[in-house]
Design an enzyme around this catalytic site. Structure first.
Site: not given
Ligand code: 13P
Length: 244
Positions: A9-11, A93, A95, A163, A169, A206, A227-228
Site C-alpha cells: 500500500n503506497w498510500k 483502510h 486512514e 490493521e 506507521g 509496521s 505500508g512504509g
Molecule cells: P505501515 O506498514 O507503514 O505501518 O502501514 C500499514 C498500513 O496502513 C498498510 O495499509
C-alpha cells in the site's frame, strides 16, 4: 488453499520517476510458490504500475466510489478501476475511516459495489489503542466486519485486513500471538456464517523484513498489508520472500 497475499500500500507516496526506479530494482523474479503480490499505488500511477510490474502481479486501488458513474468530482468508480487493470480495492483502510470520516454505512456500500463490479475488495478493520486498552478489540473488529459485509455476508470473493490503528506507521507491530488471536476470531466469525470461504486475512501495521516471517507463520495470518516498508524494493522483496 489460496496463496498468501503480500500487498504493497503506497498510500500518497511515489512519483512516476520513483515507480520506474522501483520496478528497475524489483526485477522480474516471480513471488515464491504459494504467494501472490499486489500493488496499491495512488490513482494516477495505476496504468504505469500495470505496465511495469512483472506478469502475474496484481494491481489494486486504495479507494473507490460506490456509484457506477456520475457527477462526483474527485471520485473514482470501480468500473474505471477495472478498466485500467485493477483486480483489488481496499475498503475502509483506517486512514479512510479516521482521517476522512468514512462511515460504516458508506463502507458497506463501497464493499458491495466493488464485489458487484468484479473487483475483489479487501475490507480493513482495526482497533485504536484506547479501544485495545479498554479490552474492546474483538467487539470493535467484529463490529466493523459485520457492518462492512452487510446483512448477507458474501460466500466468497473478498479478503480482510486486520490493521490495528496503533500499529500503523508507528514501528509498533502487534505481537504475532495477538495478531493470531484477532485473525482467529475473524475466521471463526466467517466460518460461523458460511461467509468468505476463500477469504484471506492479512495483517498490517509496521510490517518489516524482520517481523514478516513470524507473522506469516501464524496459522490464521494469510498475508500482509505493508505500508512504509513496501516503498523500498529491497525491503518489500524481503517481506515477499520471508520464511518461504
Ligand atoms: P505501515 O506498514 O507503514 O505501518 O502501514 C500499514 C498500513 O496502513 C498498510 O495499509
Amino acid at each position: 488453499m489460496e496463496p498468501l497475499l503480500i500487498a504493497a500500500n503506497w498510500k500518497m507516496y511515489m512519483t512516476t520517476r520513483e515507480v520506474r526506479e522501483f520496478f528497475r530494482q524489483w526485477g522480474n523474479d516471480p513471488p515464491p510458490p504459494g504467494r501472490e503480490v499486489v500493488f496499491f499505488p495512488p490513482f494516477p500511477l495505476l496504468p504505469l504500475v500495470r505496465d511495469l510490474m512483472p506478469k502475474g502481479s496484481a494491481l489494486g486501488a486504495q479507494n473507490s466510489h460506490e456509484a457506477h458513474e456520475g457527477a462526483f468530482t474527485g471520485e473514482v468508480s470501480c468500473r474505471l478501476l477495472r478498466d485500467v487493470g485493477c483486480s483489488y480495492v481496499l475498503v475502509g483502510h483506517s486512514e479512510r475511516r479516521h482521517l476522512f470520516g468514512e462511515s460504516e454505512e458508506r463502507l458497506a456500500g463501497k464493499f458491495r459495489a466493488a464485489l458487484a463490479r468484479g473487483l475483489r475488495p479487501i475490507l480493513c478493520v482495526g482497533e485504536t489503542l484506547a479501544q485495545r486498552q479498554e479490552g474492546h478489540t474483538l467487539d470493535v473488529v467484529l463490529g466493523q466486519l459485520a457492518a462492512g459485509l452487510g446483512e448477507e455476508p458474501p460466500v466468497k470473493g473478498f479478503d480482510l485486513a486486520y490493521e490495528p490503528v496503533w500499529a500503523i506507521g508507528t514501528g509498533q507491530v502487534a505481537r504475532s500471538e495477538d495478531a493470531e488471536s484477532v485473525h482467529e476470531a475473524l475466521c471463526a466469525w466467517l466460518r460461523g456464517r458460511g461467509a468468505g470461504t476463500d477469504a484471506r486475512i492479512l495483517y498490517g501495521g509496521s510490517v518489516k523484513p524482520g517481523n514478516a516471517a513470524e507473522l506469516l507463520a501464524q496459522p490464521s495470518v494469510h498475508g500482509l498489508l505493508v505500508g512504509g516498508a513496501s516503498l523500498d524494493p529491497l525491503s518489500f522483496r524481503a517481506i515477499l520472500t520471508a520464511g518461504a
